[in-house]
Design a protein around this motif. Structure first.
Motif, PDB file in Angstrom:
ATOM      1  N   ILE A  86       0.844  -1.200   0.000  1.00 22.48           N
ATOM      2  CA  ILE A  86       0.000   0.000   0.000  1.00 22.48           C
ATOM      3  C   ILE A  86       0.878   1.248   0.000  1.00 22.48           C
ATOM      4  CG2 ILE A  86      -1.721   1.318   1.310  1.00 22.48           C
ATOM      5  CD1 ILE A  86      -2.764  -1.391   2.342  1.00 22.48           C
ATOM      6  N   ALA A  87       1.901   1.259   0.813  1.00 19.70           N
ATOM      7  CA  ALA A  87       2.844   2.378   0.876  1.00 19.70           C
ATOM      8  C   ALA A  87       4.248   1.824   1.037  1.00 19.70           C
ATOM      9  CB  ALA A  87       2.507   3.310   2.034  1.00 19.70           C
ATOM     10  N   MET A 119      -2.797   4.686  -0.011  1.00 28.54           N
ATOM     11  CA  MET A 119      -1.777   4.650  -1.058  1.00 28.54           C
ATOM     12  C   MET A 119      -1.573   6.027  -1.679  1.00 28.54           C
ATOM     13  SD  MET A 119      -1.444   4.671  -4.617  1.00 28.54           S
ATOM     14  CE  MET A 119      -3.071   4.179  -5.189  1.00 28.54           C
ATOM     15  N   VAL A 120      -2.670   6.713  -2.011  1.00 27.32           N
ATOM     16  CA  VAL A 120      -2.565   8.047  -2.617  1.00 27.32           C
ATOM     17  C   VAL A 120      -1.991   9.045  -1.623  1.00 27.32           C
ATOM     18  CG1 VAL A 120      -3.863   9.985  -3.568  1.00 27.32           C
ATOM     19  CG2 VAL A 120      -4.414   7.637  -4.278  1.00 27.32           C
ATOM     20  N   SER A 122      -0.085   8.675   0.860  1.00 32.63           N
ATOM     21  CA  SER A 122       1.314   8.450   1.221  1.00 32.63           C
ATOM     22  C   SER A 122       2.281   8.833   0.104  1.00 32.63           C
ATOM     23  CB  SER A 122       1.532   6.986   1.605  1.00 32.63           C
ATOM     24  OG  SER A 122       1.317   6.124   0.493  1.00 32.63           O
ATOM     25  N   ASN A 123       1.749   9.132  -1.080  1.00 33.41           N
ATOM     26  CA  ASN A 123       2.617   9.448  -2.219  1.00 33.41           C
ATOM     27  C   ASN A 123       2.395  10.833  -2.817  1.00 33.41           C
ATOM     28  OD1 ASN A 123       4.254   6.901  -3.266  1.00 33.41           O
ATOM     29  ND2 ASN A 123       2.266   6.151  -2.571  1.00 33.41           N
ATOM     30  N   ILE A 124       1.218  11.423  -2.617  1.00 33.69           N
ATOM     31  CA  ILE A 124       0.817  12.592  -3.388  1.00 33.69           C
ATOM     32  C   ILE A 124       1.651  13.834  -3.082  1.00 33.69           C
ATOM     33  CG2 ILE A 124      -0.924  13.541  -1.817  1.00 33.69           C
ATOM     34  CD1 ILE A 124      -1.208  13.091  -5.659  1.00 33.69           C
ATOM     35  N   GLN A 125       2.307  13.879  -1.925  1.00 31.23           N
ATOM     36  CA  GLN A 125       3.100  15.056  -1.572  1.00 31.23           C
ATOM     37  C   GLN A 125       4.551  14.955  -2.026  1.00 31.23           C
ATOM     38  OE1 GLN A 125       1.650  17.700  -0.569  1.00 31.23           O
ATOM     39  NE2 GLN A 125      -0.342  16.734  -0.220  1.00 31.23           N
ATOM     40  N   ARG A 126       4.889  13.867  -2.740  1.00 27.50           N
ATOM     41  CA  ARG A 126       6.250  13.725  -3.244  1.00 27.50           C
ATOM     42  C   ARG A 126       6.572  14.839  -4.238  1.00 27.50           C
ATOM     43  NH1 ARG A 126       6.050   7.892  -5.576  1.00 27.50           N
ATOM     44  NH2 ARG A 126       7.378   8.940  -7.111  1.00 27.50           N
ATOM     45  N   PHE A 136      -4.125  10.436 -12.186  1.00 30.05           N
ATOM     46  CA  PHE A 136      -4.705   9.135 -11.876  1.00 30.05           C
ATOM     47  C   PHE A 136      -4.823   8.921 -10.363  1.00 30.05           C
ATOM     48  CE2 PHE A 136      -3.462   8.336 -16.276  1.00 30.05           C
ATOM     49  CZ  PHE A 136      -4.608   7.712 -16.743  1.00 30.05           C
ATOM     50  N   ALA A 137      -3.900   9.500  -9.596  1.00 24.21           N
ATOM     51  CA  ALA A 137      -3.992   9.383  -8.143  1.00 24.21           C
ATOM     52  C   ALA A 137      -5.232  10.100  -7.612  1.00 24.21           C
ATOM     53  CB  ALA A 137      -2.731   9.950  -7.489  1.00 24.21           C
TER      54      ALA A 137
END
Length: 307
Positions: A86-87, A119-120, A122-126, A136-137
């Motif tokens: 998931i992350a 999942m979104v 944990s990644n969207i602030q990259r 898509f996120a």
């Protein structure tokens, strides 16, 4: 009438996993850390974020080589005895490249919607995300929240949002730190065919131009792509608006696309508005992005009224 989504009231992502290492590495029963074999860990279904063997990956490898995996990945169990990440996809890849056998993992019991949201988030602030990754996120998270909102309340739910009458798109926007209109524009990009999305990611097609092109049906997008490759040109914003207009009227074909892409135009007028002139019309708390969003919205409204 308030949306049924307002009935959802569950633990937030921050409360569930924490935003720092101490919170994530808690050793209570729910956050117990396990060393799981890499061969049993598989990517999240339709994971929108690219895992590249680039400089950032080299940095991650170097860190793990020196200090180990400081922050466990998060996964959920599958019926076949394996696990879905998931992350932590990049950490898992780094461990693969280093030839490690296992990785510290927190295994959580999450349904599809809960897993998608985590999942979104944990990644969207990259940094340096591609347009397509964000597009898509945001769509995946929006769809997950909508599905969650449409279900009867389940006291066992672990991840979600008390929307309190807000629309799902407003929740996605607030939590991403972007305006609702900007999130909607990103999601429009998911309507583009793969090659046009790639040209947008490569910044050969401007973002707002790509949004306009997303309104063309797939067949017309494929015709446009063929002409872009044949003529070695990409449409401007003005040309994209024309293409969309002809498409809406049902009269867009190869000849029209050819004529629009090859049309000559006078050099566009360049207008520069100094910040001191703009800021006096906006609250001091407005960021540059918020000001640009308001101006874009007003210009789009003006154009629709005067075309």
């Amino acid at each position: 009438m308030k949306s049924s989504a307002s009935k959802i009231k569950m633990t937030s992502y921050d409360d569930l996993f924490g935003r720092n290492e101490g919170a994530i590495c808690s050793l209570n029963s729910e956050n117990a850390i396990q060393d799981i074999e890499l061969s049993k860990l598989f990517p999240f279904s339709q994971h929108p974020f690219k895992v590249l063997d680039d400089d950032k990956m080299e940095e991650t490898k170097e860190s793990i080589s020196k200090y180990g995996v400081l922050i466990p990945i998060i996964a959920r169990g599958k019926t076949d005895g394996n696990y879905e990440i998931i992350a932590g996809h990049r950490r898992k890849r780094a461990c693969d490249l280093l030839g490690l056998d296992t990785i510290p993992t927190i295994v959580r019991d999450l349904d599809d919607e809960e897993s998608t949201i985590v999942m979104v988030d944990s990644n969207i602030q990259r940094e340096n995300l591609l347009f397509s990754e964000k597009a898509f996120a945001y769509k995946m998270k929006l769809d997950a929240i909508k599905r969650k909102a449409g279900r009867p309340k389940n006291n066992g739910d672990q991840v979600g949002y008390n929307l309190e009458g807000k629309k799902s798109i407003e929740v996605v926007a607030e939590q991403s730190g972007e305006s609702r209109n900007q999130v909607q524009r990103y999601i429009r990009l998911t309507e583009l065919i793969a090659d046009l999305i790639e040209l947008t990611d490569e910044r050969k097609i401007a973002f707002n131009t790509a949004v306009e092109l997303s309104y063309l049906p797939q067949g017309e997008q494929e015709m446009l792509l063929s002409k872009i490759e044949e003529l070695a040109v990409v449409p401007s914003m003005a040309q994209a608006i024309k293409l969309k207009k002809y498409s809406t009227e049902g009269s867009l074909n190869e000849a029209v696309i050819d004529a629009i892409l090859l049309e000559s135009s006078d050099k566009p007028v360049s207008v520069t508005l100094k910040s001191e002139k703009l800021t006096k019309y906006f609250p001091q708390s407005y960021s540059k992005e918020q000001i640009e969003d308001v101006i874009t919205t007003l210009l789009e409204k003006w154009h629709s009224e005067h075309k």
